[in-house]
Design a protein around this motif. Structure first.
Motif, PDB file in Angstrom:
ATOM      1  N   VAL A 134      -9.096   0.290  -3.046  1.00  4.57           N
ATOM      2  CA  VAL A 134      -8.085   1.211  -2.525  1.00  4.57           C
ATOM      3  C   VAL A 134      -8.596   2.633  -2.704  1.00  4.57           C
ATOM      4  CG1 VAL A 134      -6.134  -0.319  -2.946  1.00  4.57           C
ATOM      5  CG2 VAL A 134      -6.870   1.244  -4.757  1.00  4.57           C
ATOM      6  N   THR A 161      -0.769   7.369   3.001  1.00  8.75           N
ATOM      7  CA  THR A 161      -0.678   6.086   2.309  1.00  8.75           C
ATOM      8  C   THR A 161       0.244   5.154   3.076  1.00  8.75           C
ATOM      9  OG1 THR A 161       1.137   6.886   0.930  1.00  8.75           O
ATOM     10  CG2 THR A 161      -1.089   7.114   0.055  1.00  8.75           C
ATOM     11  N   ALA A 171      -2.726   2.354  -0.976  1.00  5.65           N
ATOM     12  CA  ALA A 171      -3.655   1.894   0.054  1.00  5.65           C
ATOM     13  C   ALA A 171      -3.423   2.667   1.340  1.00  5.65           C
ATOM     14  CB  ALA A 171      -3.470   0.400   0.296  1.00  5.65           C
ATOM     15  N   SER A 212      -2.207  -3.963   4.082  1.00  9.86           N
ATOM     16  CA  SER A 212      -2.655  -5.076   3.248  1.00  9.86           C
ATOM     17  C   SER A 212      -1.455  -5.670   2.530  1.00  9.86           C
ATOM     18  CB  SER A 212      -3.699  -4.612   2.220  1.00  9.86           C
ATOM     19  OG  SER A 212      -3.138  -3.663   1.344  1.00  9.86           O
TER      20      SER A 212
END
Length: 454
Positions: free
Chosen positions: A71, A143, A165, A169
């Motif tokens: 990340v 983000t 991240a 995901s």
């Protein structure tokens, strides 16, 4: 609920075990991911023990967590005394000027929600999140998803560990467990520093021992799981290509699978030895290393079997092993397990740094009322300016690892502590083209001598 340091350490021990599922050999990708997370936890524990500077450890921790989970952003936020805002103590992906200066309001934020719930908070997609507001700090860095968990303290939460991240995901349960475990390691390191700043030496040592006991099993747990996975892999490889027969040959294994398996085994053994050395060294320094039962041994009969395990290694490295034991050696009252470890550490060190064609010599003779045991190797000498630091913890001689053996510089520091535990001394005799470590062992018992019981 507020927790004392020993309680926190116990929780750390109890909860950590849930992170390690049994590897499934049929799910290769999942097993490799589990092993990657386990290795990262092991590294975090080692750095927590070895790094005295908390700020440095936090920087290393967020870097490792970010790299392990792939990340872009990872942060440690400290709750300020007013308990209404937090300051960015360490972060990856954020500008340098934000570290130590960026504050995050607690109300309706990810960190505030995490602190109130005391549970991990997972945001898969900030655009669809209804519980929380996405702070400008997160919006600025694009983000998409986040995980946040509390870093507990002794009397109040220290703060929050978060990852963010920038690509879609779905966080797995193993990744969530990894973040929780990392936060508990950070909490233990923070509690240790706070204790060091506040408590007298006697109480400090007790807390350090509690911390050591709390992480000792956690340091070894990933290695044991890796060993178990390797055993399962060995069975699978044996079914496919008779791996056992290939390892039984005199020459090194030739197939790619066998060579990779050998590397995995060797690295697993090396990391387990590193963990054991570090933990034992901390116990010796804290004065909590266990007392063993002493007994009378004959070095003439005791040393040769120990050297048997080195013959293959010496032969493969084209070194020469000589043994010179005086026939006049008297019986020695000592702790054999501890003495064996000292001797093997010195021999391992000699094998690492002795060039091909040179000699390693093990000798023992009587000097007055002491037995002198020495391990020497030719073809290499330690620079004079480095001799005073050779027994220092984590010290390695710069540019002296011509064999590329690696290591963390714990072996000789451990040897010195163990030798002193036996009531003995060790010194370096550095000659031209030769290095010799000399121990002088009292024929009588050491101050730690304990009579065996029937």
């Amino acid at each position: 609920m507020l927790c004392s340091y020993p309680q926190l350490a116990q929780q750390y021990t109890d909860k950590f075990a849930t992170f390690y599922p049994t590897p499934n050999s049929s799910k290769t990708k999942g097993t490799l991911t589990e092993l990657k997370l386990q290795q990262a936890i092991s590294q975090l524990c080692l750095r927590a023990l070895a790094e005295p500077n908390l700020s440095t450890f936090m920087v290393e921790a967020v870097a490792l967590i970010s790299q392990t989970l792939d990340v872009k952003y990872c942060s440690v936020l400290e709750l300020l005394p007013d308990r209404k805002s937090l300051v960015l103590r360490a972060g990856i992906g954020f500008p340098k000027e934000a570290i130590g200066a960026e504050t995050v309001g607690e109300q309706n934020s990810l960190t505030g929600y995490t602190l109130r719930s005391r549970q991990p908070v997972i945001v898969e997609d900030w655009q669809q999140e209804t519980r929380l507001c996405s702070l400008p700090l997160l919006q600025e860095y694009d983000t998409i998803g986040s995980i946040s968990t509390v870093i507990e303290g002794i009397e109040k939460p220290f703060g929050v560990l978060s990852i963010h991240a920038t690509e879609p995901s779905r966080f797995t349960q193993n990744e969530v467990n990894f973040i929780q475990t990392s936060a508990r390691i950070l909490a233990a390191a923070i509690a240790r520093q706070q204790a060091e700043a506040q408590l007298v030496t006697e109480k400090l040592n007790r807390l350090q021992n509690s911390f050591l006991n709390a992480v000792s099993d956690e340091l070894r747990a990933p290695i044991f799981n890796i060993k178990m996975a390797l055993q399962m892999l060995a069975k699978a490889l044996n079914r496919n290509q008779n791996l056992s027969a290939e390892f039984s040959q005199q020459n090194a294994p030739t197939s790619k699978a066998a060579r990779c398996f050998e590397v995995l085994q060797n690295e697993c053994k090396r990391e387990l030895k590193l963990i054991n050395d570090l933990l034992d060294l901390r116990q010796l320094e804290a004065g909590t290393y266990p007392n063993f039962l002493y007994e009378s041994i004959s070095l003439l009969e005791w040393i040769p079997p120990i050297l048997e395990s080195l013959h293959l290694r010496v032969e493969q490295q084209r070194q020469i092993l000589n043994v010179n034991l005086s026939a006049e050696l008297p019986p020695l009252i000592t702790e054999p397990t501890m003495l064996k470890r000292i001797l093997l550490e010195l021999l391992d060190n000699a094998c690492k740094y002795t060039p091909s064609g040179e000699t390693i010599t093990v000798a023992a003779d009587v000097v007055g009322e002491k037995i002198r045991v020495s391990v020497s190797n030719s073809g290499v000498e330690i620079p004079a300016q480095e001799c005073d630091r050779i027994f220092d913890k984590f010290y390695r001689i710069p540019s002296n690892d011509f064999c590329k053996q690696g290591g963390m510089g714990l072996g000789l520091a451990l040897v010195k502590q163990l030798v002193e535990r036996l009531g003995s001394t060790i010194q370096l005799d550095n000659g031209v083209g030769q290095t010799t470590f000399v121990m002088e062992l009292p024929v009588g018992a050491s101050p730690f001598y304990k009579l065996p019981t029937d």
